[in-house]
Write an enzyme that holds these catalytic residues in place. Structure first.
Site, PDB file in Angstrom:
ATOM      1  N   ASP A  55       8.825  33.848 -10.547  1.00 27.67           N
ATOM      2  CA  ASP A  55       7.604  34.157 -11.300  1.00 27.67           C
ATOM      3  C   ASP A  55       7.931  34.311 -12.786  1.00 27.67           C
ATOM      4  O   ASP A  55       7.043  34.547 -13.612  1.00 27.67           O
ATOM      5  CB  ASP A  55       6.851  35.365 -10.723  1.00 27.67           C
ATOM      6  N   SER A  56       9.210  34.135 -13.135  1.00 28.31           N
ATOM      7  CA  SER A  56       9.595  33.988 -14.551  1.00 28.31           C
ATOM      8  C   SER A  56       8.839  32.823 -15.176  1.00 28.31           C
ATOM      9  O   SER A  56       8.771  32.717 -16.396  1.00 28.31           O
ATOM     10  CB  SER A  56      11.107  33.752 -14.674  1.00 28.31           C
ATOM     11  N   ASP A  94       9.109  32.986  -5.287  1.00 25.47           N
ATOM     12  CA  ASP A  94       8.761  34.376  -5.584  1.00 25.47           C
ATOM     13  C   ASP A  94       7.371  34.699  -5.066  1.00 25.47           C
ATOM     14  O   ASP A  94       6.437  33.889  -5.214  1.00 25.47           O
ATOM     15  CB  ASP A  94       8.752  34.586  -7.106  1.00 25.47           C
ATOM     16  N   LYS A 123      10.709  35.697  -1.967  1.00 25.14           N
ATOM     17  CA  LYS A 123      11.398  36.822  -2.616  1.00 25.14           C
ATOM     18  C   LYS A 123      10.404  37.918  -2.983  1.00 25.14           C
ATOM     19  O   LYS A 123       9.334  37.617  -3.521  1.00 25.14           O
ATOM     20  CB  LYS A 123      12.151  36.343  -3.864  1.00 25.14           C
ATOM     21  N   GLU A 125      10.173  42.056  -4.682  1.00 19.29           N
ATOM     22  CA  GLU A 125      10.904  43.020  -5.514  1.00 19.29           C
ATOM     23  C   GLU A 125      10.746  44.432  -4.978  1.00 19.29           C
ATOM     24  O   GLU A 125       9.637  44.859  -4.663  1.00 19.29           O
ATOM     25  CB  GLU A 125      10.369  42.967  -6.953  1.00 19.29           C
ATOM     26  N   GLU A 192      19.605  42.360 -10.218  1.00 21.60           N
ATOM     27  CA  GLU A 192      19.375  41.985 -11.620  1.00 21.60           C
ATOM     28  C   GLU A 192      19.729  43.140 -12.555  1.00 21.60           C
ATOM     29  O   GLU A 192      19.239  44.269 -12.368  1.00 21.60           O
ATOM     30  CB  GLU A 192      17.907  41.569 -11.815  1.00 21.60           C
TER      31      GLU A 192
HETATM   32  O1  KIV Z   1      11.499  35.189 -11.571  1.00 20.13           O
HETATM   33  C1  KIV Z   1      12.704  34.916 -11.661  1.00 20.13           C
HETATM   34  O2  KIV Z   1      13.105  33.920 -12.259  1.00 20.13           O
HETATM   35  C2  KIV Z   1      13.652  35.816 -11.036  1.00 20.13           C
HETATM   36  C3  KIV Z   1      15.098  35.654 -11.388  1.00 20.13           C
HETATM   37  C4  KIV Z   1      15.338  36.197 -12.725  1.00 20.13           C
HETATM   38  C5  KIV Z   1      15.995  36.267 -10.366  1.00 20.13           C
HETATM   39  O3  KIV Z   1      13.267  36.681 -10.300  1.00 20.13           O
END
Ligand code: KIV
Length: 274
Positions: A55-56, A94, A123, A125, A192
């Site tokens: 989600d970056s 994510d 993924k 968090e 992280e």
């Molecule tokens: O969203 C993302 O790119 C991430 C990485 C930084 C692990 O969660």
């Protein structure tokens, strides 16, 4: 014209069990974020082991100030695009902010990422209340990657993007949470911005592979944000990242250099760790 017929079609597919085997074999895992099909095809050819549609993308693709505005529709769109370019690497997507706020919502969100997006793993968090979500997904055979340490979806509560686990009580909580996510059924754990010593201890104690970003060389693998490692993210590059395009004359060469550096444990170096 984009084509997904690369030499990488000859590589064996990376699976969830094969990632576990990598931990047993002490063979490092190279992960990179990706957001589209063209880059995905190059990742595949470069030998990347797993690809994270992070989600970056909210920050590096959309120009947002945080990952919070990213929606499930955005994630499904980008995951499906990446999946069309990939063969061998494991595809992780994510779960965006609030898309796993309770178990029913998490199941519905994950099912879109797997069924429409083509992801093989999702993924999430955090730990605490997230453990129920990890258990529910895992019990339904949805592979889960947990994410601890600096969890960007909690940026407002954390008060910014900074290293986590420096104080003794924080370190103890991170260690306990790492055991808890593994026990809840997570297959992989992203750490992280965690001190290298703590990340190495977690890696040594839990049965699942750890993937570090700013967590030192002791993790079982590494992940970077693609645009950081190509040196094109605007602003200051985070300390833990490295511009792999510098000194190389193509994106393919930079990707290959990254894979080799992770596999040979030459990245991250001391200057990239906390
Ligand atoms: O969203 C993302 O790119 C991430 C990485 C930084 C692990 O969660």
């Amino acid at each position: 014209m984009y084509t997904n017929m690369t030499n990488s079609s000859l590589r064996a597919a990376i699976t969830v069990p094969s990632l576990r085997q990598r931990k047993t074999d002490a063979a490092k895992i190279a992960v990179l974020t990706c957001y589209d099909a063209s880059f995905a095809a190059h990742f595949d050819a470069a030998g990347i082991d797993a690809v994270l549609v992070g989600d970056s993308l909210g920050m590096v693709i959309q120009g947002q100030a945080s990952t919070l505005p990213v929606t499930l529709d955005h994630m499904v769109y980008h995951t499906a695009a990446v999946s069309r370019g990939l063969h061998a690497p494991l595809l992780i997507a994510d779960m965006p902010f609030m898309s796993y706020r309770d178990v029913p919502t998490a199941l519905a969100s994950a099912s879109r990422l797997l069924a429409e997006g083509g992801a093989a793993m999702v993924k999430v968090e955090g730990a605490g209340w997230v453990l129920d979500v990890i258990t529910a997904l895992s019990e339904r055979d949805v592979p889960v990657c947990a994410h601890l340490g600096l969890t960007p979806q909690s940026v407002h509560k954390l008060g910014g993007y900074r290293v986590q686990g420096k104080l003794a009580d924080e370190a103890k909580r991170l260690l306990d949470d790492s055991h808890a996510v593994a026990k809840a059924g997570a297959e992989l754990l992203v750490l992280e911005c965690v001190p290298a010593e703590l990340a190495a201890r977690i890696t040594g104690e839990i049965p699942i592979p750890t993937i570090g970003i700013g967590a030192g060389p002791g993790c079982d693998g590494q992940v970077l944000v693609l645009y950081d490692m190509l040196g094109i993210t605007p602003g200051r590059r985070p300390r833990f990242s490295k511009d792999f395009l510098r000194g190389h004359d193509s994106i393919d060469a930079a990707l290959t250099a990254y894979v080799e550096a992770v596999h040979s444990s030459t990245f991250p170096a001391p200057e990239h760790t906390y």
